[in-house]
Design a protein around this motif. Structure first.
Motif, PDB file in Angstrom:
ATOM      1  N   TYR A  64       0.814  -1.205   0.000  1.00  0.00           N
ATOM      2  CA  TYR A  64       0.000   0.000   0.000  1.00  0.00           C
ATOM      3  C   TYR A  64       0.852   1.262   0.000  1.00  0.00           C
ATOM      4  CZ  TYR A  64      -4.408   2.434   0.655  1.00  0.00           C
ATOM      5  OH  TYR A  64      -5.510   3.207   0.467  1.00  0.00           O
ATOM      6  N   LYS A  65       1.926   1.255   0.777  1.00  0.00           N
ATOM      7  CA  LYS A  65       2.717   2.469   0.924  1.00  0.00           C
ATOM      8  C   LYS A  65       4.047   2.366   0.204  1.00  0.00           C
ATOM      9  CE  LYS A  65       1.127   4.468   5.283  1.00  0.00           C
ATOM     10  NZ  LYS A  65       1.536   4.886   6.624  1.00  0.00           N
ATOM     11  N   LEU A  66       4.551   3.527  -0.162  1.00  0.00           N
ATOM     12  CA  LEU A  66       5.921   3.650  -0.619  1.00  0.00           C
ATOM     13  C   LEU A  66       6.635   4.544   0.387  1.00  0.00           C
ATOM     14  CD1 LEU A  66       5.362   4.359  -4.412  1.00  0.00           C
ATOM     15  CD2 LEU A  66       5.915   2.185  -3.354  1.00  0.00           C
ATOM     16  N   ASP A  67       7.683   4.027   0.984  1.00  0.00           N
ATOM     17  CA  ASP A  67       8.388   4.805   2.001  1.00  0.00           C
ATOM     18  C   ASP A  67       9.355   5.752   1.303  1.00  0.00           C
ATOM     19  OD1 ASP A  67       8.481   1.837   3.965  1.00  0.00           O
ATOM     20  OD2 ASP A  67       7.119   3.528   4.133  1.00  0.00           O
ATOM     21  N   THR A  68       8.909   6.950   1.041  1.00  0.00           N
ATOM     22  CA  THR A  68       9.726   7.911   0.307  1.00  0.00           C
ATOM     23  C   THR A  68      10.295   8.958   1.253  1.00  0.00           C
ATOM     24  OG1 THR A  68       7.730   9.201  -0.131  1.00  0.00           O
ATOM     25  CG2 THR A  68       8.427   7.658  -1.814  1.00  0.00           C
ATOM     26  N   PRO A  69      11.521   9.376   1.027  1.00  0.00           N
ATOM     27  CA  PRO A  69      12.086  10.430   1.865  1.00  0.00           C
ATOM     28  C   PRO A  69      11.371  11.741   1.627  1.00  0.00           C
ATOM     29  CG  PRO A  69      13.525   9.948   0.013  1.00  0.00           C
ATOM     30  CD  PRO A  69      12.442   8.912  -0.008  1.00  0.00           C
ATOM     31  N   SER A  70      11.283  12.551   2.661  1.00  0.00           N
ATOM     32  CA  SER A  70      10.514  13.781   2.547  1.00  0.00           C
ATOM     33  C   SER A  70      11.323  14.978   3.005  1.00  0.00           C
ATOM     34  CB  SER A  70       9.244  13.682   3.396  1.00  0.00           C
ATOM     35  OG  SER A  70       8.602  14.925   3.441  1.00  0.00           O
ATOM     36  N   THR A  71      11.420  15.965   2.145  1.00  0.00           N
ATOM     37  CA  THR A  71      12.050  17.228   2.519  1.00  0.00           C
ATOM     38  C   THR A  71      11.063  18.381   2.425  1.00  0.00           C
ATOM     39  OG1 THR A  71      12.793  17.498   0.231  1.00  0.00           O
ATOM     40  CG2 THR A  71      14.345  16.461   1.762  1.00  0.00           C
ATOM     41  N   ASN A  72       9.870  18.088   1.972  1.00  0.00           N
ATOM     42  CA  ASN A  72       8.858  19.136   1.803  1.00  0.00           C
ATOM     43  C   ASN A  72       7.535  18.695   2.412  1.00  0.00           C
ATOM     44  OD1 ASN A  72      10.306  21.113  -0.235  1.00  0.00           O
ATOM     45  ND2 ASN A  72      10.656  19.048  -1.007  1.00  0.00           N
ATOM     46  N   LEU A  73       7.603  18.164   3.642  1.00  0.00           N
ATOM     47  CA  LEU A  73       6.419  17.601   4.273  1.00  0.00           C
ATOM     48  C   LEU A  73       5.313  18.636   4.461  1.00  0.00           C
ATOM     49  CD1 LEU A  73       7.719  15.123   6.983  1.00  0.00           C
ATOM     50  CD2 LEU A  73       6.224  14.615   5.073  1.00  0.00           C
ATOM     51  N   ARG A  74       5.686  19.819   4.925  1.00  0.00           N
ATOM     52  CA  ARG A  74       4.675  20.828   5.226  1.00  0.00           C
ATOM     53  C   ARG A  74       3.870  21.181   3.995  1.00  0.00           C
ATOM     54  NH1 ARG A  74       6.777  26.012   8.277  1.00  0.00           N
ATOM     55  NH2 ARG A  74       7.306  24.335   9.730  1.00  0.00           N
ATOM     56  N   ARG A  75       4.538  21.385   2.861  1.00  0.00           N
ATOM     57  CA  ARG A  75       3.833  21.711   1.620  1.00  0.00           C
ATOM     58  C   ARG A  75       2.957  20.546   1.168  1.00  0.00           C
ATOM     59  NH1 ARG A  75       7.753  21.446  -2.701  1.00  0.00           N
ATOM     60  NH2 ARG A  75       6.970  19.316  -2.867  1.00  0.00           N
ATOM     61  N   ALA A  76       3.504  19.332   1.246  1.00  0.00           N
ATOM     62  CA  ALA A  76       2.757  18.154   0.819  1.00  0.00           C
ATOM     63  C   ALA A  76       1.501  17.962   1.658  1.00  0.00           C
ATOM     64  CB  ALA A  76       3.651  16.906   0.899  1.00  0.00           C
ATOM     65  N   TYR A  77       1.617  18.109   2.970  1.00  0.00           N
ATOM     66  CA  TYR A  77       0.456  17.919   3.846  1.00  0.00           C
ATOM     67  C   TYR A  77      -0.582  19.016   3.646  1.00  0.00           C
ATOM     68  CZ  TYR A  77       2.818  14.170   6.345  1.00  0.00           C
ATOM     69  OH  TYR A  77       3.431  12.988   6.667  1.00  0.00           O
ATOM     70  N   ARG A  78      -0.126  20.216   3.338  1.00  0.00           N
ATOM     71  CA  ARG A  78      -1.056  21.308   3.095  1.00  0.00           C
ATOM     72  C   ARG A  78      -1.883  21.049   1.832  1.00  0.00           C
ATOM     73  NH1 ARG A  78       2.315  25.025   3.759  1.00  0.00           N
ATOM     74  NH2 ARG A  78       2.896  25.457   1.593  1.00  0.00           N
ATOM     75  N   ILE A  79      -1.226  20.594   0.785  1.00  0.00           N
ATOM     76  CA  ILE A  79      -1.944  20.263  -0.454  1.00  0.00           C
ATOM     77  C   ILE A  79      -2.856  19.070  -0.231  1.00  0.00           C
ATOM     78  CG2 ILE A  79      -1.653  19.497  -2.843  1.00  0.00           C
ATOM     79  CD1 ILE A  79       1.011  21.015  -2.860  1.00  0.00           C
ATOM     80  N   LYS A  80      -2.362  18.066   0.495  1.00  0.00           N
ATOM     81  CA  LYS A  80      -3.166  16.881   0.790  1.00  0.00           C
ATOM     82  C   LYS A  80      -4.425  17.260   1.561  1.00  0.00           C
ATOM     83  CE  LYS A  80      -2.996  12.574   3.409  1.00  0.00           C
ATOM     84  NZ  LYS A  80      -2.190  11.726   4.308  1.00  0.00           N
TER      85      LYS A  80
END
Length: 802
Positions: free
Chosen positions: A164-180
């Motif tokens: 189900y998941k892909l464990d991807t590294p994140s350097t832009n979590l805040r932007r991604a969560y805001r769009i999500k």
């Protein structure tokens, strides 16, 4: 000393015994503490050592090269046969300036480099959904990371599946969560994303109709001595044969077609190099993009219109992504970069060199540039390759429909997995016949390739634009790529494809409406099915039966308990469906073991068997009623009834074993007065243990209890099930379930009729009462999809007003 030592030994033995009992109790208490609140909506957990399978990164090199070779015959027939007509479609009014040849060649070179090679092979293919490509794969990937699906059957435990998941590294979590968050909270965004997805999907399927028509007509039209009616008749016969062999599967079809297309690429690259060195090797100056600028400066609007012909050099590009599930990322990358790309560059460069010397031959460049000695061999291979070109979009249509089924966006159809070696290779008989009929109608109706050619590029470029937008969204939300890289990707490819789209839409009235008409019909079908399916699910969710009502129903003395197992099917995963009391009112009997089964299709490729079943017990316990969610990926094949029953009963017995162990642990947890629902992972599996109601810890002496908290063994009979040892009780219950299975399994299904409410709008009544009803009557029913034997199927009708 001896007298003193003896007590010490006794004391040591006593201490050891006490320590053992203490450890056992502590262990039981620790097991009890594992219980967590749930509503069949908590994590099922991951299997140790199980990882999401990336379709494109696994498998040995031998398999990869075999798939790469097969992909030549399935994926590249369309883009590979473009040299037959690109220059003729571009220079429709002849060549007025010799340098225009260099400008067009430069446009062709950079279009192929930027779109198929850079965008698709090295970027878009990486946005696959566990090995599957296409517009729906992108949508299902987004649905897994953000709650944007319109049907409210999301379960947190689904996110813990291995794939189900892909464990991807994140350097832009805040932007991604805001769009999500914006996507999840905006109903408009969800609807727009869904409509864009089915639009792209519909256009790919529509292109699957146009590609066989234009390929076969153009091939047969090469025999100039035939009349038009004979050409159409032969084309129809070839189309019927082509669709008839699809049932053999992509594996056999690809193995058969691959040598032909490989020979085709050998011919066009060899002849291209021959013309390049013989006539004008100077055309390689076209690698300088300044010739593109000069071309548009000289030709203005006519140059822009000619882009409608140039774009034909990349038709079939989307097939690389749509057909990905039949092969692998690495196989597609190897075959395109190593064989297709060099062959196409050599072919177009050779034709350009020939046209520099013979500009008046532009109307039939391909055959006139072929040396006389190779003319007939080239003609035969060209005819075969043009026919095979349609295979790419046919296979892509099968893959896309199979994916759309997992998201409830398409009526039920039979999906046949045609290869035991390579997952993802599917054949759908209903879609195959529909495409065949549509191709025959278009071929007979248009008779020539002229109007079909006008329509050919619209669907392809539109899908490319949609893919660019969705991959950019994946970069933002899932990959969490740098905003500058996303901006470069989106701007570059959106501008390129937008310019091409403006050129092909210019020919809308000359036949360009055809793919849009196909897409509109398919969108209506998909949107109608998804809308009514969602409303039907919401109806069941709002009218689900409470546990108290179930208890009253089965406790009614007029309701008989009959031997065997009853499997009541429902799509509802969050409670008891309203069809159950309707069953009781019509047939006042309940099986000795009743399981409410929900077949849930997850937007991933595969679900491991040990992660498939989620169980939860419905109180009161002595009625032996359970809820079960059986989860399948869109590549999984639902087992035959006998195998499905065996798997379900085995995991149900495992559930019962661990549930009894938890109950025993509760009895030893002195500090806990009430423990909510259970969620214990069985060792070696992730079948989740659940209990429908809160379990009360105070001792119970009811005759309906399946356990006793006293330490003295109690007798057991058919009416009083009082067992001292929980494991003994577990074994007894497991034997009961096994014997019930041996007595027979009966499938219970609701024959629900969905109608619009009386106060609904006229549009809703048309959609629900007529369009949806027509689709449901003319596609497969649930029992046929599941291959349930009629001798063990019981249906009860019920009407849902939505």
């Amino acid at each position: 000393m001896a007298e003193k030592d003896m007590p010490t030994n006794i004391e040591a033995d006593g201490i050891e015994t006490v320590e053992t009992d203490k450890n056992l109790k502590e262990k039981k208490v620790s097991w009890a503490k594992l219980r967590r609140v749930d509503s069949l909506n908590l994590e099922a957990g991951r299997i140790s050592g199980a990882h999401g399978g990336h379709h494109g990164s696994k498998g040995d090199w031998r398999t990869t090269f075999i798939l790469a070779f097969q992909s030549i015959g399935v994926v590249y027939g369309d883009i590979g046969t473009s040299p037959l007509y690109v220059y003729a479609s571009t220079f429709t009014e002849g060549i007025h300036n010799a340098d225009d040849i260099l400008g067009v060649l430069s446009l062709i070179i950079y279009t192929i480099v930027l779109v198929p090679l850079l965008k698709y092979v090295f970027i878009v293919l990486l946005a696959n959904d566990n090995g599957d490509g296409g517009t729906f794969a992108l949508y299902s990937l987004i649905c897994r990371y953000a709650k944007v699906a319109l049907i409210p059957n999301d379960q947190p435990e689904d996110r813990e599946l291995s794939n189900y998941k892909l464990d991807t590294p994140s350097t832009n979590l805040r932007r991604a969560y805001r769009i999500k968050e914006k996507l999840e909270t905006s109903k408009t965004a969800k609807i727009v994303l869904f409509l864009v997805t089915i639009l792209g999907t519909s256009m790919v399927i529509g292109d699957g109709v146009l590609t066989p028509c234009i390929s076969v007509l153009s091939a047969v039209s090469g025999i100039n001595s035939l009349g038009q009616n004979a050409i159409v008749g032969i084309s129809v016969a070839i189309l019927i044969v082509l669709f008839a062999v699809q049932r053999l599967g992509t594996d056999k079809v690809g193995s058969t077609f691959a040598p032909v297309i490989f020979l085709w690429f050998s011919f066009i690259s060899g002849i291209g190099l021959y013309n390049l060195f013989k006539h004008d090797i100077g055309v390689l100056r076209a690698f300088n993009p300044k010739y593109i600028v000069d071309y548009f400066r000289r030709n203005g609007k006519q140059g822009w219109i000619s882009l409608g012909g140039i774009v034909l050099c990349i038709t079939g590009t989307e097939a690389m992504f749509a057909d990905l599930g039949h092969f692998s990322v690495r196989a597609i990358q190897i075959s395109f970069s190593g064989i297709v790309f060099p062959a196409l560059l050599a072919a177009y460069s050779g034709q350009a060199a020939y046209l520099r010397k013979f500009p008046n031959h532009v109307d039939d460049t391909f055959y006139k540039a072929t040396p006389d000695a190779l003319y007939w061999p080239q003609f035969v291979v060209a005819v075969a390759a043009a026919i095979i070109a349609s295979q790419a979009m046919i296979s892509g249509a099968f893959s896309i429909v199979a994916q759309s089924l997992s998201l409830s966006c398409f009526p039920r159809v039979k999906v046949v997995h045609t290869s035991a070696k390579y997952e993802g290779q599917v054949y759908i008989p209903e879609i195959n016949y529909v495409l065949m009929i549509a191709c025959v109608i278009v071929t007979i109706g248009f008779k020539t390739t002229e109007k079909i050619g006008h329509a050919y590029g619209i669907a392809v470029v539109a899908v490319m634009v949609i893919t660019t937008c969705m991959v950019a969204l994946i970069m933002l939300v899932i990959w969490k790529t740098s905003i500058w890289l996303i901006a470069v990707f989106f701007v570059v490819f959106f501008v390129i494809e937008g310019i091409y789209f403006s050129a092909v839409i210019y020919k809308f009235t000359q036949g360009g409406y055809l793919p849009l008409a196909f897409s509109l019909v398919l969108m209506i079908i998909m949107a109608t099915w998804h809308y009514v399916h969602r409303q039907r699910y919401v109806y069941e969710l709002n009218n689900k039966v409470s546990s108290a009502h179930v208890r009253d129903l089965v406790s009614n003395p007029n309701v008989n308990r009959i031997p065997g197992i009853g499997l009541l099917y429902s799509e509802l995963v969050q409670g008891i469906p309203p069809i159950f009391p309707h069953f009781i009112s019509n047939i006042p009997s309940v099986h000795s073991v009743t399981v409410f089964v929900s077949i849930k299709l997850i937007p991933i490729s595969k679900v491991a068997l040990e992660e498939r079943f989620l169980f939860r017990q419905v109180e009161p316990r002595d009625h032996r009623m359970f809820r079960c969610v059986a989860r399948y990926g869109y590549k999984d094949k639902i087992e035959e009834p006998g195998e499905f029953e065996r798997q379900l009963v085995e995991y149900l017995k495992e559930f019962i074993r661990h549930e009894h162990f938890i109950i025993e642990a509760e009895g030893t947890a002195e500090d806990q007065q009430q423990i909510p629902h259970s969620n214990l992972l069985a060792k070696g599996s992730s079948t989740t243990v659940h209990v429908e109601e809160s379990l009360q810890l105070p001792r119970r002496s009811s005759s309906n209890s399946i356990r006793s908290n006293s330490g003295v063994p109690n007798s057991t009979d058919s009416s009083n099930r009082m067992v001292a040892q929980p494991l003994q009780g577990a074994e007894e219950e497991m034997q009961f379930v096994q014997k019930a299975m041996e007595r027979g399994v009966v499938y219970l299904m609701g024959e629900t009729e969905v109608v619009a409410e009386q106060n609904s709008s006229l549009l809703k009544k048309i959609v629900v009462n007529y369009v949806y009803r027509f689709l449901r009557k003319n596609f497969r029913e649930g029992d046929k999809t599941l291959a349930i034997p009629k001798s063990r199927l019981l249906k009860v009708g019920m009407t849902y007003e939505i």
